[in-house]
Design a protein around this motif. Sequence first.
Motif, mmCIF file in Angstrom:
data_model
loop_
_atom_site.group_PDB
_atom_site.id
_atom_site.type_symbol
_atom_site.label_atom_id
_atom_site.label_comp_id
_atom_site.label_asym_id
_atom_site.label_seq_id
_atom_site.Cartn_x
_atom_site.Cartn_y
_atom_site.Cartn_z
ATOM 1 N N ASP A 280 0.823 -1.214 0.000
ATOM 2 C CA ASP A 280 0.000 0.000 0.000
ATOM 3 C C ASP A 280 0.857 1.263 0.000
ATOM 4 O OD1 ASP A 280 -2.247 -1.561 0.026
ATOM 5 O OD2 ASP A 280 -2.641 -1.342 2.178
ATOM 6 N N VAL A 281 1.925 1.259 0.797
ATOM 7 C CA VAL A 281 2.793 2.438 0.850
ATOM 8 C C VAL A 281 3.552 2.611 -0.463
ATOM 9 C CG1 VAL A 281 4.814 3.441 1.990
ATOM 10 C CG2 VAL A 281 3.020 2.369 3.359
ATOM 11 N N SER A 282 3.960 1.509 -1.081
ATOM 12 C CA SER A 282 4.640 1.592 -2.382
ATOM 13 C C SER A 282 3.710 2.190 -3.430
ATOM 14 C CB SER A 282 5.107 0.201 -2.826
ATOM 15 O OG SER A 282 6.061 -0.324 -1.932
ATOM 16 N N LEU A 283 2.461 1.736 -3.438
ATOM 17 C CA LEU A 283 1.489 2.291 -4.391
ATOM 18 C C LEU A 283 1.217 3.757 -4.096
ATOM 19 C CD1 LEU A 283 -1.052 -0.694 -4.598
ATOM 20 C CD2 LEU A 283 0.610 0.020 -6.343
ATOM 21 N N LEU A 284 1.138 4.115 -2.811
ATOM 22 C CA LEU A 284 0.926 5.513 -2.429
ATOM 23 C C LEU A 284 2.086 6.381 -2.898
ATOM 24 C CD1 LEU A 284 -0.730 7.627 -0.825
ATOM 25 C CD2 LEU A 284 0.593 6.966 1.196
ATOM 26 N N SER A 285 3.311 5.874 -2.746
ATOM 27 C CA SER A 285 4.497 6.622 -3.172
ATOM 28 C C SER A 285 4.498 6.806 -4.686
ATOM 29 C CB SER A 285 5.762 5.883 -2.727
ATOM 30 O OG SER A 285 5.789 5.711 -1.323
ATOM 31 N N ARG A 286 4.147 5.754 -5.410
ATOM 32 C CA ARG A 286 4.106 5.849 -6.874
ATOM 33 C C ARG A 286 3.039 6.839 -7.320
ATOM 34 N NH1 ARG A 286 3.828 -0.281 -8.931
ATOM 35 N NH2 ARG A 286 3.757 0.792 -10.955
ATOM 36 N N TRP A 287 1.888 6.791 -6.629
ATOM 37 C CA TRP A 287 0.815 7.718 -6.986
ATOM 38 C C TRP A 287 1.255 9.168 -6.773
ATOM 39 C CZ3 TRP A 287 -1.580 11.190 -3.665
ATOM 40 C CH2 TRP A 287 -2.664 11.894 -4.217
ATOM 41 N N MET A 288 1.947 9.435 -5.650
ATOM 42 C CA MET A 288 2.384 10.798 -5.386
ATOM 43 C C MET A 288 3.429 11.244 -6.416
ATOM 44 S SD MET A 288 3.986 12.575 -1.981
ATOM 45 C CE MET A 288 2.362 13.034 -1.385
ATOM 46 N N ALA A 289 4.350 10.349 -6.760
ATOM 47 C CA ALA A 289 5.370 10.694 -7.750
ATOM 48 C C ALA A 289 4.721 11.043 -9.089
ATOM 49 C CB ALA A 289 6.351 9.530 -7.917
ATOM 50 N N ILE A 290 3.759 10.218 -9.511
ATOM 51 C CA ILE A 290 3.069 10.479 -10.779
ATOM 52 C C ILE A 290 2.313 11.796 -10.712
ATOM 53 C CG2 ILE A 290 1.209 9.674 -12.293
ATOM 54 C CD1 ILE A 290 2.055 6.815 -11.579
ATOM 55 N N ASP A 291 1.635 12.034 -9.597
ATOM 56 C CA ASP A 291 0.862 13.267 -9.444
ATOM 57 C C ASP A 291 1.759 14.495 -9.515
ATOM 58 O OD1 ASP A 291 -1.685 14.670 -8.691
ATOM 59 O OD2 ASP A 291 -0.493 15.229 -6.951
ATOM 60 N N LEU A 292 2.929 14.443 -8.869
ATOM 61 C CA LEU A 292 3.850 15.576 -8.895
ATOM 62 C C LEU A 292 4.386 15.817 -10.298
ATOM 63 C CD1 LEU A 292 5.797 14.926 -5.564
ATOM 64 C CD2 LEU A 292 4.224 16.806 -6.023
ATOM 65 N N TYR A 293 4.710 14.733 -11.008
ATOM 66 C CA TYR A 293 5.216 14.878 -12.371
ATOM 67 C C TYR A 293 4.141 15.411 -13.313
ATOM 68 C CZ TYR A 293 9.785 12.743 -11.665
ATOM 69 O OH TYR A 293 11.076 12.494 -11.273
ATOM 70 N N ILE A 294 2.904 14.963 -13.124
ATOM 71 C CA ILE A 294 1.817 15.460 -13.972
ATOM 72 C C ILE A 294 1.640 16.957 -13.789
ATOM 73 C CG2 ILE A 294 -0.701 15.430 -14.259
ATOM 74 C CD1 ILE A 294 -0.636 12.430 -13.865
ATOM 75 N N ARG A 295 1.760 17.426 -12.551
ATOM 76 C CA ARG A 295 1.659 18.870 -12.302
ATOM 77 C C ARG A 295 2.753 19.628 -13.050
ATOM 78 N NH1 ARG A 295 1.070 19.295 -5.735
ATOM 79 N NH2 ARG A 295 -0.209 17.419 -5.420
ATOM 80 N N GLU A 296 3.986 19.088 -13.011
ATOM 81 C CA GLU A 296 5.096 19.753 -13.689
ATOM 82 C C GLU A 296 4.891 19.747 -15.213
ATOM 83 O OE1 GLU A 296 7.473 21.407 -12.241
ATOM 84 O OE2 GLU A 296 6.766 20.864 -10.248
ATOM 85 N N VAL A 297 4.438 18.614 -15.745
ATOM 86 C CA VAL A 297 4.186 18.534 -17.187
ATOM 87 C C VAL A 297 3.086 19.502 -17.588
ATOM 88 C CG1 VAL A 297 3.337 17.023 -19.034
ATOM 89 C CG2 VAL A 297 5.013 16.159 -17.398
ATOM 90 N N ASP A 298 2.059 19.610 -16.752
ATOM 91 C CA ASP A 298 0.962 20.530 -17.038
ATOM 92 C C ASP A 298 1.467 21.969 -17.063
ATOM 93 O OD1 ASP A 298 -1.838 20.745 -17.588
ATOM 94 O OD2 ASP A 298 -2.106 21.644 -15.612
ATOM 95 N N SER A 299 2.374 22.297 -16.127
ATOM 96 C CA SER A 299 2.957 23.646 -16.129
ATOM 97 C C SER A 299 3.796 23.879 -17.379
ATOM 98 C CB SER A 299 3.814 23.847 -14.875
ATOM 99 O OG SER A 299 3.041 23.762 -13.700
#
Length: 329
Positions: free
Chosen positions: A282-301
């Motif tokens: 669960d923590v590994s999936l949570l970490s991956r989700w946060m990493a993807i979310d942060l990268y998506i924000r940067e790509v969107d910018s």
Amino acid sequence: MTDTTDDIAEEISFQSFDDDCRLLGSLLNDVLQREVGTKFMEKVERNRTVAQSACNLRMAGVDNTAQLLDNQLASEISNMTLDEAFTLARAFSHYLNLMGIAETHHRVRKARNVAPLSKSCDDIFNQLVQGGVHPDELYQTVCKQEVEIVLTAHPTQINRRTLQYKHIRIAHLLDYNDRPDLGIEDREMLIEDLVREITSIWQTDELRRHKPTPVDEARAGLNIVEQSLWKAVPHYLRRVSNALKKHTGKPLPLTCTPIKFGSWMGGDRDGNPNVTAKVTRDVSLLSRWMAIDLYIREVDSLRFELSMNRCSDRLSKLAHEILEEGLHV
């Protein structure tokens, strides 16, 4: 002349710090007047005055009188009910937190207005080159540097994330208050925002009322990545790259990662029976989700930042190669 100018700048700097302290202290006092009543606030102010007087007398060497005031303070607190003592402790705790925010803001503001600090990347690289280190050797050595920071969850973290967010918000408002072009209406709205944040802080429970799970602990640890490291590390590496280019002629390669991160969160089984295989997953999936979310924000910018409608043939070819690789995965 320079010394006089520095003294004036230092005086102005501390004046701004005092202004911030008075502002936050005054707003907290106004909030508490509404929340706990004038009578109790008189008791808070009396205790504060006695405590401050005792400290001042002790610093002046008048220990006997200071001890009498200490005894008076201890007697008054002992005669309080548990609810009164708890409210008093909360009032002083929030006051100290606000003063801490003002002090941190003062340090940041002061750092902006001074000459480049010694021991910075620029200063260190300059000393090495002046000391005989060849620029190529400096460049290769810096590029080979690796620092790995291992993150771990801390169930003893006392500050709730809710309050941390509010403290950050107050710090941003203090920064906004420093703007010289701030109009009267803007400043009035800023004061309203500060009052709202301080009121919300007072009405928020400072303590967790349930034991955090390993996933809760990991979520709090990942919050540090999102709130601090995600911006701070790239900012620091840009400073390293700029200093390196200045003294060696070459910036830090884009593929160079001198700072890396590891994590024990959700995987540390050192005697903790609650950290199971499911928790690790669960923590590994949570970490991956946060990493993807942060990268998506940067790509969107980047979509808005990179508004050019043309690119070089080399970039176009590279983009198509990446796209082809993605389609075949």
